[in-house]
Design a protein around this motif. Structure first.
Motif, PDB file in Angstrom:
ATOM      1  N   TYR A 329       0.809  -1.221   0.000  1.00 26.68           N
ATOM      2  CA  TYR A 329       0.000   0.000   0.000  1.00 26.68           C
ATOM      3  C   TYR A 329       0.844   1.275   0.000  1.00 26.68           C
ATOM      4  N   ASN A 330       1.864   1.367   0.849  1.00 26.22           N
ATOM      5  CA  ASN A 330       2.706   2.563   0.948  1.00 26.22           C
ATOM      6  C   ASN A 330       1.847   3.822   1.052  1.00 26.22           C
ATOM      7  N   THR A 331       1.219   3.994   2.206  1.00 32.49           N
ATOM      8  CA  THR A 331       0.198   5.031   2.369  1.00 32.49           C
ATOM      9  C   THR A 331       0.686   6.328   2.994  1.00 32.49           C
ATOM     10  N   GLU A 332       1.919   6.360   3.487  1.00 32.74           N
ATOM     11  CA  GLU A 332       2.353   7.553   4.218  1.00 32.74           C
ATOM     12  C   GLU A 332       3.610   8.156   3.613  1.00 32.74           C
ATOM     13  N   PRO A 333       3.570   9.093   2.696  1.00 28.32           N
ATOM     14  CA  PRO A 333       2.346   9.545   2.029  1.00 28.32           C
ATOM     15  C   PRO A 333       1.956   8.575   0.922  1.00 28.32           C
ATOM     16  N   ALA A 334       0.755   8.708   0.383  1.00 26.19           N
ATOM     17  CA  ALA A 334       0.283   7.804  -0.654  1.00 26.19           C
ATOM     18  C   ALA A 334       1.151   7.954  -1.902  1.00 26.19           C
ATOM     19  N   GLN A 335       1.863   6.904  -2.222  1.00 22.32           N
ATOM     20  CA  GLN A 335       2.777   6.921  -3.356  1.00 22.32           C
ATOM     21  C   GLN A 335       2.708   5.582  -4.060  1.00 22.32           C
ATOM     22  N   ARG A 336       3.594   5.410  -5.045  1.00 20.33           N
ATOM     23  CA  ARG A 336       3.759   4.093  -5.629  1.00 20.33           C
ATOM     24  C   ARG A 336       4.381   3.157  -4.593  1.00 20.33           C
ATOM     25  N   GLN A 337       4.291   1.869  -4.830  1.00 22.74           N
ATOM     26  CA  GLN A 337       4.754   0.890  -3.855  1.00 22.74           C
ATOM     27  C   GLN A 337       6.262   0.980  -3.628  1.00 22.74           C
ATOM     28  N   ASN A 338       6.691   0.457  -2.465  1.00 24.16           N
ATOM     29  CA  ASN A 338       8.115   0.449  -2.151  1.00 24.16           C
ATOM     30  C   ASN A 338       8.422  -0.722  -1.232  1.00 24.16           C
ATOM     31  N   PHE A 339       9.608  -0.693  -0.618  1.00 27.47           N
ATOM     32  CA  PHE A 339      10.056  -1.723   0.308  1.00 27.47           C
ATOM     33  C   PHE A 339      10.404  -1.087   1.649  1.00 27.47           C
ATOM     34  N   LYS A 340      10.210  -1.836   2.726  1.00 19.76           N
ATOM     35  CA  LYS A 340      10.493  -1.375   4.075  1.00 19.76           C
ATOM     36  C   LYS A 340      11.629  -2.205   4.662  1.00 19.76           C
ATOM     37  N   TYR A 341      12.558  -1.534   5.420  1.00 18.07           N
ATOM     38  CA  TYR A 341      13.679  -2.203   6.084  1.00 18.07           C
ATOM     39  C   TYR A 341      13.396  -2.289   7.579  1.00 18.07           C
ATOM     40  N   VAL A 342      13.439  -3.494   8.115  1.00 16.17           N
ATOM     41  CA  VAL A 342      13.198  -3.740   9.534  1.00 16.17           C
ATOM     42  C   VAL A 342      14.469  -4.295  10.158  1.00 16.17           C
ATOM     43  N   SER A 343      14.823  -3.809  11.337  1.00 19.27           N
ATOM     44  CA  SER A 343      15.961  -4.366  12.063  1.00 19.27           C
ATOM     45  C   SER A 343      15.611  -5.773  12.539  1.00 19.27           C
ATOM     46  N   LEU A 344      16.435  -6.749  12.159  1.00 18.81           N
ATOM     47  CA  LEU A 344      16.169  -8.121  12.579  1.00 18.81           C
ATOM     48  C   LEU A 344      16.236  -8.251  14.100  1.00 18.81           C
ATOM     49  N   LYS A 345      17.014  -7.388  14.729  1.00 20.88           N
ATOM     50  CA  LYS A 345      17.111  -7.403  16.189  1.00 20.88           C
ATOM     51  C   LYS A 345      15.751  -7.175  16.839  1.00 20.88           C
ATOM     52  N   ASP A 346      14.934  -6.307  16.260  1.00 17.68           N
ATOM     53  CA  ASP A 346      13.607  -6.045  16.821  1.00 17.68           C
ATOM     54  C   ASP A 346      12.740  -7.304  16.793  1.00 17.68           C
ATOM     55  N   VAL A 347      12.933  -8.126  15.768  1.00 13.86           N
ATOM     56  CA  VAL A 347      12.162  -9.365  15.657  1.00 13.86           C
ATOM     57  C   VAL A 347      12.687 -10.408  16.639  1.00 13.86           C
ATOM     58  N   THR A 348      14.006 -10.625  16.649  1.00 13.99           N
ATOM     59  CA  THR A 348      14.566 -11.677  17.505  1.00 13.99           C
ATOM     60  C   THR A 348      14.369 -11.355  18.982  1.00 13.99           C
ATOM     61  N   GLU A 349      14.556 -10.099  19.361  1.00 14.66           N
ATOM     62  CA  GLU A 349      14.343  -9.734  20.767  1.00 14.66           C
ATOM     63  C   GLU A 349      12.868  -9.833  21.132  1.00 14.66           C
ATOM     64  N   GLY A 350      11.996  -9.496  20.190  1.00 19.04           N
ATOM     65  CA  GLY A 350      10.573  -9.585  20.458  1.00 19.04           C
ATOM     66  C   GLY A 350      10.100 -11.004  20.718  1.00 19.04           C
ATOM     67  N   PHE A 351      10.788 -11.968  20.128  1.00 22.96           N
ATOM     68  CA  PHE A 351      10.445 -13.376  20.342  1.00 22.96           C
ATOM     69  C   PHE A 351      11.346 -14.038  21.377  1.00 22.96           C
ATOM     70  N   GLY A 352      12.218 -13.244  22.009  1.00 21.70           N
ATOM     71  CA  GLY A 352      13.092 -13.795  23.052  1.00 21.70           C
ATOM     72  C   GLY A 352      14.142 -14.730  22.513  1.00 21.70           C
ATOM     73  N   LEU A 353      14.598 -14.517  21.289  1.00 20.38           N
ATOM     74  CA  LEU A 353      15.603 -15.372  20.687  1.00 20.38           C
ATOM     75  C   LEU A 353      16.985 -14.776  20.914  1.00 20.38           C
ATOM     76  N   LYS A 354      17.913 -15.618  21.286  1.00 20.30           N
ATOM     77  CA  LYS A 354      19.278 -15.155  21.464  1.00 20.30           C
ATOM     78  C   LYS A 354      19.924 -14.987  20.086  1.00 20.30           C
ATOM     79  N   SER A 355      20.685 -13.911  19.943  1.00 25.24           N
ATOM     80  CA  SER A 355      21.423 -13.692  18.715  1.00 25.24           C
ATOM     81  C   SER A 355      22.766 -14.408  18.823  1.00 25.24           C
ATOM     82  N   ARG A 356      22.924 -15.460  18.043  1.00 25.14           N
ATOM     83  CA  ARG A 356      24.177 -16.211  18.059  1.00 25.14           C
ATOM     84  C   ARG A 356      24.742 -16.231  16.656  1.00 25.14           C
ATOM     85  N   GLN A 357      25.633 -15.304  16.380  1.00 26.51           N
ATOM     86  CA  GLN A 357      26.182 -15.197  15.029  1.00 26.51           C
ATOM     87  C   GLN A 357      27.313 -16.184  14.838  1.00 26.51           C
TER      88      GLN A 357
END
Length: 357
Positions: A329-357
């Motif tokens: 959708y890309n609604t803010e502001p309304a434009q053509r579609q795009n891609f979003k970058y999410v920090s993987l740390k936010d996902v792993t910490e949110g699920f209580g996963l230890k980061s073991r590189q």
């Protein structure tokens, strides 16, 4: 700075984008936010589709995201979301890449091309510049090449590509190294074909275990051995249940931390992403949504087609890895579609996963 009024406007636009009624994101799921959003793609309407992450061999901070505009071709974006390169190669749908171990080029990118019913191949140099190898198009014979993923078996690179009618193909590549890109040739042998019961799209391969994960849009995620000589029997990984996973099942990708592997899957029907621990037996860990960030003025991600994820350090902003998702959708502001970058740390910490590189 945006406020509750902006969020209300977002819901109005979201409702307008839905064909009938507003599809609300489910409550009770982990909520994360995009750190960066890319420039929009060239085409209007449903255009952006699938990303792949190129990790720079010289400096992770110079890594790029290759993304398809399925009405125009292949784009690359830097980690700030700015367009670096556009290659107008046709109606590219899904894209994937694998690093190259030898030769002057750092990676090979493959994309399903619905303009030519082929797989298009691109070589990437150490600076991230991609070149379309037009003489090495893989003529699939499919009526509508759709989903695609790649596999490195330790010796050869493979491309899996499917058709909207359920047909699947596996191609083994033969890359003849040459110092000049004009002299490079890439051969492809069709080593396996099979058919799934309904329309497929997204797929991903865990190169360590040589396991192909494939999505059937209406029913779920399945796995099979990626070895072309192995059985083509499918095992269920994650089923569409109308609650955790809602059709269509779309993009997916595998990421590893140390000896652990996880699969991220786009549940397009409820604008969420499922996380699966792939350590046998595979286990659903939960789901998350990418939501509007009022402070950064970045909208969330809805009706996601493709995604890509890589663990490891990129920048302080992406200190444990990067998840890239297409935003329908890309609604803010309304434009053509795009891609979003999410920090993987936010996902792993949110699920209580230890980061073991």
């Amino acid at each position: 700075m945006k406020n509750a009024v902006a969020f209300t406007a977002f819901l109005v636009v979201l409702s307008a984008c839905s064909s009938t009624t507003l599809i609300e994101k489910p409550s009770g799921m982990l909520s994360v936010y995009a750190q960066v959003e890319t420039d929009e793609v060239l085409s209007t309407g449903d255009a952006a589709d699938d990303p792949a992450i190129w990790v720079s061999p010289n400096d992770p901070g110079l890594s790029l995201i290759f993304g398809t505009d399925k009405r125009a071709g292949l784009f690359s974006f830097d980690l700030q979301g700015k367009v670096v390169q556009r290659i107008l190669a046709g109606r590219l749908n899904n894209v994937d890449l694998r690093p190259l171990r030898e030769g002057p080029f750092s990676a090979l990118v493959a994309a399903s091309n619905r303009s030519t019913d082929s797989v298009s191949l691109f070589l990437v140099d150490e600076a991230g510049q991609a070149t379309w190898i037009k003489t090495s198009e893989i003529a699939t014979g499919l009526d509508d090449p759709y989903g695609l993923c790649m596999h490195d078996d330790g010796d050869d690179l493979h491309v899996f590509v499917n058709d909207t009618d359920g047909r699947y193909q596996q191609w083994q590549l033969d890359i003849s190294a040459a110092p000049n890109i004009e002299e490079v040739s890439i051969g492809a042998d069709l080593v396996r074909e099979w058919t799934v019961a309904d329309q497929p799209e997204g797929c991903a391969v865990d190169d360590v275990t040589k396991t192909l994960y494939l999505g059937i849009e209406s029913s779920g995620v399945y796995s099979m051995n990626a070895d072309p000589s192995a059985s083509m029997e499918l095992d269920t990984v994650l089923s569409v249940d109308g609650v955790r996973v809602v059709a269509d099942v779309e993009g997916m990708d595998v990421y590893r931390t140390d000896q652990q592997a996880f699969l991220v899957v786009s549940s397009q029907g409820n604008h969420s992403f499922a996380l699966v621990d792939l350590e046998a037996p595979s286990r659903y860990l939960g789901s998350f949504t990418v939501d509007i960030d009022v402070e950064r003025e970045i909208d969330g991600a809805e009706e996601t087609d493709g995604l890509a994820v890589v663990s490891g350090w990129f920048t302080p902003q992406f200190s444990e890895g990067l998840l890239v998702v297409q935003d329908g959708y890309n609604t803010e502001p309304a434009q053509r579609q795009n891609f979003k970058y999410v920090s993987l740390k936010d996902v792993t910490e949110g699920f209580g996963l230890k980061s073991r590189q």
